[in-house]
Design a protein around this motif. Structure first.
Motif, PDB file in Angstrom:
ATOM      1  N   GLN A 159       0.835  -1.197   0.000  1.00 30.76           N
ATOM      2  CA  GLN A 159       0.000   0.000   0.000  1.00 30.76           C
ATOM      3  C   GLN A 159       0.872   1.250   0.000  1.00 30.76           C
ATOM      4  N   THR A 160       0.491   2.240  -0.791  1.00 31.69           N
ATOM      5  CA  THR A 160       1.207   3.509  -0.786  1.00 31.69           C
ATOM      6  C   THR A 160       0.836   4.303   0.456  1.00 31.69           C
ATOM      7  N   ALA A 161       1.573   5.376   0.713  1.00 31.08           N
ATOM      8  CA  ALA A 161       1.372   6.141   1.946  1.00 31.08           C
ATOM      9  C   ALA A 161       0.016   6.829   1.979  1.00 31.08           C
ATOM     10  N   ASP A 162      -0.505   7.219   0.827  1.00 34.59           N
ATOM     11  CA  ASP A 162      -1.722   8.040   0.811  1.00 34.59           C
ATOM     12  C   ASP A 162      -2.899   7.413   0.064  1.00 34.59           C
ATOM     13  N   SER A 163      -2.786   6.138  -0.308  1.00 36.43           N
ATOM     14  CA  SER A 163      -3.867   5.572  -1.107  1.00 36.43           C
ATOM     15  C   SER A 163      -3.929   4.060  -0.966  1.00 36.43           C
ATOM     16  N   ASP A 164      -5.137   3.512  -0.942  1.00 33.88           N
ATOM     17  CA  ASP A 164      -5.325   2.078  -1.078  1.00 33.88           C
ATOM     18  C   ASP A 164      -5.564   1.802  -2.560  1.00 33.88           C
TER      19      ASP A 164
END
Length: 282
Positions: free
Chosen positions: A75-80
């Motif tokens: 998972q990225t830091a700001d988005s699923d």
């Protein structure tokens, strides 16, 4: 490292398995498998760790995974991320390559260190999503029908999108005047005029323009112009309430029947049906 087996998760009569993955949390860690995958990112973004490299994949990305690739999702830091995954046996891929014949560049799929991927437009993403979701409409007991539809879908999507990304659009040696011409004719006021615009803008004969387009772009000037027209028409269908006859005129086609024919050949859908499914999936 975990290795997934087709025998454990793919119906042998269908030879493919479709699923919607709602979150990166639903995926497993680093793994390989003895089957192939095609996945389409519907929403968000994801870090794709693949063959000792890290890729940040954004919404609308279509990726092909081979049976020798090692990968996982983070998972990225700001988005699923939400994506569609279609797993399929090697036999399915072999059948598709055999059907498409020697002209299909299968080496571009299987040989590079990294698997091919392509970033689709929103319109293209919705088309791919529509094709894949058709599998949910076939009753599960009709396994031969599902098996046939999987092959039809993959043949369509690979020939449209996956190999197109690997094929360079500007081959070495392409004349500068041709590059400039293609850039200029991408403007609406030019491509709506048809092939006459190509001849006028280039200052060269129609026969010479045709020869150069076939030599360097692999298509006729008419095909090139119609690709631009259809792309513009797709946006009008999804983003406006214009009547279809008016869209045909807007892209420079006075013959509405010809517009329908071109559109159906490109999408296997009428303009009206294309607009319907595009609005449903927004």
């Amino acid at each position: 490292m975990l290795k997934l087996l087709a025998a454990d998760g793919i119906d042998s009569e269908i030879q493919a398995h479709y699923r919607l993955i709602a979150s990166v949390r639903e995926t497993i860690g680093m793994h390989s498998h003895d089957f192939f995958e095609l996945f389409l990112i519907l929403k968000g973004s994801v870090v794709h760790v693949i063959n000792n490299s890290r890729q940040v994949l954004q919404e609308n990305t279509l990726v092909f995974i081979r049976d020798r690739d090692m990968h996982c999702y983070e998972q990225t830091a700001d988005s699923d991320c939400q994506f569609i995954n279609l797993s399929f046996n090697r036999e399915v891929l072999d059948d598709m390559i055999a059907f498409l014949g020697e002209g299909f560049p299968s080496g571009r799929l299987l040989e590079p260190a990294m698997p091919p991927s392509t970033l689709l437009s929103k319109t293209e993403k919705e088309y791919v999503r529509y094709r894949l979701e058709l599998l949910n409409l076939i009753p599960q007991e009709k396994k031969p029908a599902i098996k046939a539809e999987v092959r039809a879908i993959l043949t369509d999507l690979f020939s449209r999108y996956i190999t197109a990304e690997a094929e360079p659009f500007e081959p070495a040696g392409q004349p500068e005047w041709l590059k400039a011409l293609c850039k200029e004719v991408n403007k609406k006021e030019q491509f709506t005029r048809g092939t006459a615009a190509l001849v006028q803008l280039s200052g060269k004969s129609h026969a010479y323009v045709c020869r150069m387009f076939r030599e360097y772009l692999g298509m006729s000037p008419t095909q090139y112009i119609n690709e631009l027209r259809m792309s513009y028409a797709e946006n009008l269908l999804l983003n406006t309430d214009m009547e279809i006859v008016d869209i045909s005129l807007e892209i420079g086609l006075e013959n509405v029947s010809y517009f329908y024919d071109l559109f159906k050949r490109r999408h296997n859908l009428t303009p009206h049906r294309y607009r319907q499914f595009g609005k449903i999936h927004r």
